[in-house]
Design a protein around this motif. Sequence first.
Motif, PDB file in Angstrom:
ATOM      1  N   SER A  17     -13.017 -20.699 -41.942  1.00  0.00           N
ATOM      2  CA  SER A  17     -12.064 -20.485 -40.844  1.00  0.00           C
ATOM      3  C   SER A  17     -12.095 -21.656 -39.872  1.00  0.00           C
ATOM      4  N   ARG A  20     -10.218 -24.503 -41.471  1.00  0.00           N
ATOM      5  CA  ARG A  20      -8.765 -24.286 -41.380  1.00  0.00           C
ATOM      6  C   ARG A  20      -8.260 -24.574 -39.969  1.00  0.00           C
ATOM      7  N   LEU A  21      -9.018 -24.139 -38.971  1.00  0.00           N
ATOM      8  CA  LEU A  21      -8.633 -24.363 -37.576  1.00  0.00           C
ATOM      9  C   LEU A  21      -8.550 -25.858 -37.273  1.00  0.00           C
TER      10      LEU A  21
END
Length: 120
Positions: A17, A20-21
């Motif tokens: 995550s 992805r951020l």
Amino acid sequence: MLVARLAEANPHLPRDSVERLVSVFFSALTDQLVTGGRVELRGFGSFSTKARGARVARDPRSGRPVDVQAKRVPAFRPAAGLKRALNARFVERPTIIEPTDQAVGTVAFDSPAKPAQVVI
């Protein structure tokens, strides 16, 4: 390194995550610059693009002239807070040293990086 630091600082977030951020952030920044926009990160600085005109350069090996086309290049302007943070540890504090035979006196600057001496 950025992903690792963010993942370390936020252990409740899965590493994928965080990746992805970071990817989405840089994609958005790139997209904004490609369209001629500007991105400002308060306290850090701003990103924009600048136009460079066409020019004639020289090939360093042969010395022959080479035509360089006009282009746009990314530019970064640091915020005042970032400049202060970068230079905070290099603040010069003058200390007067006793006079020597060669000069009236010397001023040494205390700096964690490299001490410098100026003869006055």
